[in-house]
Design a protein around this motif. Structure first.
Motif, PDB file in Angstrom:
ATOM      1  N   THR A  81      -4.852 -14.597  -8.169  1.00 56.38           N
ATOM      2  CA  THR A  81      -3.613 -15.302  -7.826  1.00 56.38           C
ATOM      3  C   THR A  81      -2.494 -14.327  -7.492  1.00 56.38           C
ATOM      4  OG1 THR A  81      -3.001 -15.417 -10.156  1.00 56.38           O
ATOM      5  CG2 THR A  81      -4.183 -17.312  -9.214  1.00 56.38           C
ATOM      6  N   SER A  82      -2.649 -13.074  -7.878  1.00 53.45           N
ATOM      7  CA  SER A  82      -1.704 -12.026  -7.486  1.00 53.45           C
ATOM      8  C   SER A  82      -2.466 -10.714  -7.472  1.00 53.45           C
ATOM      9  CB  SER A  82      -0.515 -11.952  -8.448  1.00 53.45           C
ATOM     10  OG  SER A  82      -0.957 -11.534  -9.726  1.00 53.45           O
ATOM     11  N   GLY A  83      -1.866  -9.722  -6.844  1.00 55.81           N
ATOM     12  CA  GLY A  83      -2.556  -8.450  -6.749  1.00 55.81           C
ATOM     13  C   GLY A  83      -1.587  -7.324  -6.495  1.00 55.81           C
ATOM     14  N   PRO A  84      -2.119  -6.157  -6.182  1.00 51.32           N
ATOM     15  CA  PRO A  84      -1.265  -5.011  -5.935  1.00 51.32           C
ATOM     16  C   PRO A  84      -0.363  -5.254  -4.730  1.00 51.32           C
ATOM     17  CG  PRO A  84      -3.595  -4.399  -5.899  1.00 51.32           C
ATOM     18  CD  PRO A  84      -3.516  -5.872  -6.027  1.00 51.32           C
ATOM     19  N   THR A  85       0.726  -4.522  -4.686  1.00 48.94           N
ATOM     20  CA  THR A  85       1.667  -4.656  -3.585  1.00 48.94           C
ATOM     21  C   THR A  85       2.196  -3.273  -3.218  1.00 48.94           C
ATOM     22  OG1 THR A  85       3.605  -5.861  -2.841  1.00 48.94           O
ATOM     23  CG2 THR A  85       3.646  -5.070  -5.099  1.00 48.94           C
ATOM     24  N   LEU A  86       3.017  -3.211  -2.204  1.00 48.43           N
ATOM     25  CA  LEU A  86       3.630  -1.946  -1.818  1.00 48.43           C
ATOM     26  C   LEU A  86       4.690  -1.532  -2.813  1.00 48.43           C
ATOM     27  CD1 LEU A  86       4.223  -2.396   2.014  1.00 48.43           C
ATOM     28  CD2 LEU A  86       2.536  -0.941   0.904  1.00 48.43           C
ATOM     29  N   TYR A  87       4.876  -0.234  -2.953  1.00 49.97           N
ATOM     30  CA  TYR A  87       5.948   0.273  -3.790  1.00 49.97           C
ATOM     31  C   TYR A  87       6.465   1.584  -3.229  1.00 49.97           C
ATOM     32  CZ  TYR A  87       2.038   2.918  -5.792  1.00 49.97           C
ATOM     33  OH  TYR A  87       0.933   3.694  -5.960  1.00 49.97           O
ATOM     34  N   HIS A  88       7.628   1.981  -3.715  1.00 48.42           N
ATOM     35  CA  HIS A  88       8.234   3.251  -3.327  1.00 48.42           C
ATOM     36  C   HIS A  88       7.666   4.366  -4.205  1.00 48.42           C
ATOM     37  CE1 HIS A  88      11.381   0.336  -1.989  1.00 48.42           C
ATOM     38  NE2 HIS A  88      11.210   1.052  -0.905  1.00 48.42           N
ATOM     39  N   GLU A  89       7.970   5.595  -3.854  1.00 47.06           N
ATOM     40  CA  GLU A  89       7.503   6.755  -4.618  1.00 47.06           C
ATOM     41  C   GLU A  89       7.875   6.658  -6.096  1.00 47.06           C
ATOM     42  OE1 GLU A  89       5.203   9.977  -4.620  1.00 47.06           O
ATOM     43  OE2 GLU A  89       5.868   9.267  -2.673  1.00 47.06           O
ATOM     44  N   ASP A  90       9.034   6.041  -6.410  1.00 45.58           N
ATOM     45  CA  ASP A  90       9.481   5.926  -7.801  1.00 45.58           C
ATOM     46  C   ASP A  90       8.863   4.731  -8.536  1.00 45.58           C
ATOM     47  OD1 ASP A  90      10.803   3.700  -6.804  1.00 45.58           O
ATOM     48  OD2 ASP A  90      12.809   4.444  -7.256  1.00 45.58           O
ATOM     49  N   GLY A  91       8.025   3.943  -7.857  1.00 45.77           N
ATOM     50  CA  GLY A  91       7.373   2.803  -8.485  1.00 45.77           C
ATOM     51  C   GLY A  91       8.073   1.483  -8.294  1.00 45.77           C
ATOM     52  N   SER A  92       9.276   1.480  -7.710  1.00 41.28           N
ATOM     53  CA  SER A  92       9.979   0.217  -7.477  1.00 41.28           C
ATOM     54  C   SER A  92       9.301  -0.549  -6.341  1.00 41.28           C
ATOM     55  CB  SER A  92      11.458   0.479  -7.150  1.00 41.28           C
ATOM     56  OG  SER A  92      11.574   1.234  -5.961  1.00 41.28           O
ATOM     57  N   PRO A  93       9.331  -1.877  -6.391  1.00 39.46           N
ATOM     58  CA  PRO A  93       8.682  -2.684  -5.355  1.00 39.46           C
ATOM     59  C   PRO A  93       9.265  -2.388  -3.969  1.00 39.46           C
ATOM     60  CG  PRO A  93       9.401  -4.068  -7.181  1.00 39.46           C
ATOM     61  CD  PRO A  93       9.980  -2.705  -7.406  1.00 39.46           C
ATOM     62  N   ALA A  94       8.414  -2.429  -2.957  1.00 37.77           N
ATOM     63  CA  ALA A  94       8.843  -2.175  -1.581  1.00 37.77           C
ATOM     64  C   ALA A  94       8.597  -3.416  -0.745  1.00 37.77           C
ATOM     65  CB  ALA A  94       8.083  -0.991  -0.993  1.00 37.77           C
ATOM     66  N   GLU A  95       9.642  -3.902  -0.105  1.00 37.70           N
ATOM     67  CA  GLU A  95       9.516  -5.042   0.799  1.00 37.70           C
ATOM     68  C   GLU A  95      10.405  -4.769   1.994  1.00 37.70           C
ATOM     69  OE1 GLU A  95      10.587  -9.711   0.760  1.00 37.70           O
ATOM     70  OE2 GLU A  95       9.574  -8.921  -1.005  1.00 37.70           O
ATOM     71  N   TYR A  96       9.851  -4.904   3.188  1.00 39.11           N
ATOM     72  CA  TYR A  96      10.564  -4.554   4.410  1.00 39.11           C
ATOM     73  C   TYR A  96      10.376  -5.625   5.467  1.00 39.11           C
ATOM     74  CZ  TYR A  96      10.964   0.136   2.548  1.00 39.11           C
ATOM     75  OH  TYR A  96      11.272   1.203   1.766  1.00 39.11           O
ATOM     76  N   TRP A 162       4.619   9.101   6.537  1.00 36.57           N
ATOM     77  CA  TRP A 162       5.987   8.978   7.060  1.00 36.57           C
ATOM     78  C   TRP A 162       6.542   7.571   6.932  1.00 36.57           C
ATOM     79  CZ3 TRP A 162       6.705  13.737   6.816  1.00 36.57           C
ATOM     80  CH2 TRP A 162       5.751  14.641   7.243  1.00 36.57           C
ATOM     81  N   THR A 163       5.881   6.712   6.187  1.00 34.00           N
ATOM     82  CA  THR A 163       6.391   5.361   5.973  1.00 34.00           C
ATOM     83  C   THR A 163       7.425   5.382   4.846  1.00 34.00           C
ATOM     84  OG1 THR A 163       4.603   4.881   4.424  1.00 34.00           O
ATOM     85  CG2 THR A 163       4.255   4.223   6.732  1.00 34.00           C
ATOM     86  N   PRO A 164       8.337   4.424   4.805  1.00 30.97           N
ATOM     87  CA  PRO A 164       9.337   4.406   3.733  1.00 30.97           C
ATOM     88  C   PRO A 164       8.757   3.944   2.390  1.00 30.97           C
ATOM     89  CG  PRO A 164       9.666   2.546   5.192  1.00 30.97           C
ATOM     90  CD  PRO A 164       8.577   3.391   5.802  1.00 30.97           C
ATOM     91  N   PHE A 165       7.526   3.460   2.376  1.00 34.42           N
ATOM     92  CA  PHE A 165       6.845   3.054   1.148  1.00 34.42           C
ATOM     93  C   PHE A 165       5.719   4.049   0.876  1.00 34.42           C
ATOM     94  CE2 PHE A 165       5.652   0.495   4.789  1.00 34.42           C
ATOM     95  CZ  PHE A 165       4.312   0.842   4.946  1.00 34.42           C
ATOM     96  N   HIS A 166       5.138   3.987  -0.300  1.00 30.65           N
ATOM     97  CA  HIS A 166       4.146   4.970  -0.727  1.00 30.65           C
ATOM     98  C   HIS A 166       2.723   4.424  -0.597  1.00 30.65           C
ATOM     99  CE1 HIS A 166       2.418   8.297  -2.911  1.00 30.65           C
ATOM    100  NE2 HIS A 166       1.835   7.445  -3.732  1.00 30.65           N
ATOM    101  N   LEU A 167       1.875   5.169   0.084  1.00 30.07           N
ATOM    102  CA  LEU A 167       0.439   4.889   0.138  1.00 30.07           C
ATOM    103  C   LEU A 167      -0.293   6.207  -0.076  1.00 30.07           C
ATOM    104  CD1 LEU A 167       0.139   2.546   3.258  1.00 30.07           C
ATOM    105  CD2 LEU A 167      -0.086   1.901   0.869  1.00 30.07           C
ATOM    106  N   ASN A 168      -1.181   6.263  -1.030  1.00 30.20           N
ATOM    107  CA  ASN A 168      -1.944   7.483  -1.284  1.00 30.20           C
ATOM    108  C   ASN A 168      -3.299   7.339  -0.619  1.00 30.20           C
ATOM    109  OD1 ASN A 168      -2.966   9.869  -2.232  1.00 30.20           O
ATOM    110  ND2 ASN A 168      -3.382   9.095  -4.292  1.00 30.20           N
ATOM    111  N   LEU A 169      -3.379   7.768   0.631  1.00 32.08           N
ATOM    112  CA  LEU A 169      -4.625   7.614   1.389  1.00 32.08           C
ATOM    113  C   LEU A 169      -5.199   8.952   1.830  1.00 32.08           C
ATOM    114  CD1 LEU A 169      -3.645   4.532   3.567  1.00 32.08           C
ATOM    115  CD2 LEU A 169      -5.007   4.564   1.473  1.00 32.08           C
ATOM    116  N   GLY A 170      -4.750  10.044   1.252  1.00 36.19           N
ATOM    117  CA  GLY A 170      -5.270  11.355   1.608  1.00 36.19           C
ATOM    118  C   GLY A 170      -4.148  12.320   1.913  1.00 36.19           C
TER     119      GLY A 170
END
Length: 193
Positions: A81-96, A162-170
């Motif tokens: 019913t819910s799952g992971p979402t985008l966040y910033h480097e500091d862990g705060s939620p990211a919505e754009y 280079w995105t304003p949100f954090h993704l650890n993909l390599g």
């Protein structure tokens, strides 16, 4: 189209006034609407180091998905019913929200055709397609890197460092989402140097 992300205004119900900026195509009002959802394997904030695995880069590895609705998805699912979402480097939620800018890409070329181009033309082609975008032309990929099961067209390209949100993909990842030519299925690939 080149997307530019900006933080969502405090009023999430605000409607855009320029239809071109929200991706509506007035030229094809009879085309059935579809929505593509992009899902990636990605650890929660603070656990990225332990949860990143290099298998997230494989288009057909089952770690990621592009689900098109209405469409056809044959991969495994888990009822959440819910799952992971985008966040910033500091862990705060990211919505754009996204501002779209219409752009033109050159015609696609195969890897072999690209390598045969004179150096100056190869550089021009590279600089013309090497940017974040929705749709358009991708840099030529080795056939072994492309998703299996048919012919694909680019849906989304993101240089995720280079995105304003954090993704650890390599180390230097580029996320590529593809749609089948009939627009009913999707695949996701991460290229990393």
């Amino acid at each position: 189209m080149r997307p530019t992300a900006r933080r969502t205004d405090p009023d999430p119900h605000e409607q855009p006034t320029d239809q071109r900026r929200c991706g509506l195509d007035a030229r094809s009002p009879t085309r059935p609407g579809r929505v593509a959802y992009v899902f990636l394997t990605h650890g929660d904030h603070g656990s990225d180091g332990e949860e990143y695995g290099p298998d997230v880069i494989l288009a057909d590895g089952g770690e990621n998905a592009v689900v098109v609705q209405p469409g056809a998805f044959v991969g495994p699912t888990i009822p959440l019913t819910s799952g992971p979402t985008l966040y910033h480097e500091d862990g705060s939620p990211a919505e754009y929200t996204v501002d779209l800018v219409r752009d033109e890409d050159p015609e696609p070329v195969s890897s072999d055709e690209y390598l045969k181009l004179p150096a100056e033309q190869r550089d021009r082609h590279f600089h013309a397609v090497d940017h974040d975008k929705i749709g358009g032309t991708a840099l030529p990929l080795d056939r072994l890197d492309l998703p299996g099961g048919g012919s694909w067209r680019l849906l989304l390209r993101l240089a995720t460092n280079w995105t304003p949100f954090h993704l650890n993909l390599g180390a230097a990842p580029v996320l590529l989402a593809f749609l089948s030519t009939d627009g009913r299925a999707g695949r996701l690939l991460v290229e990393d140097s």
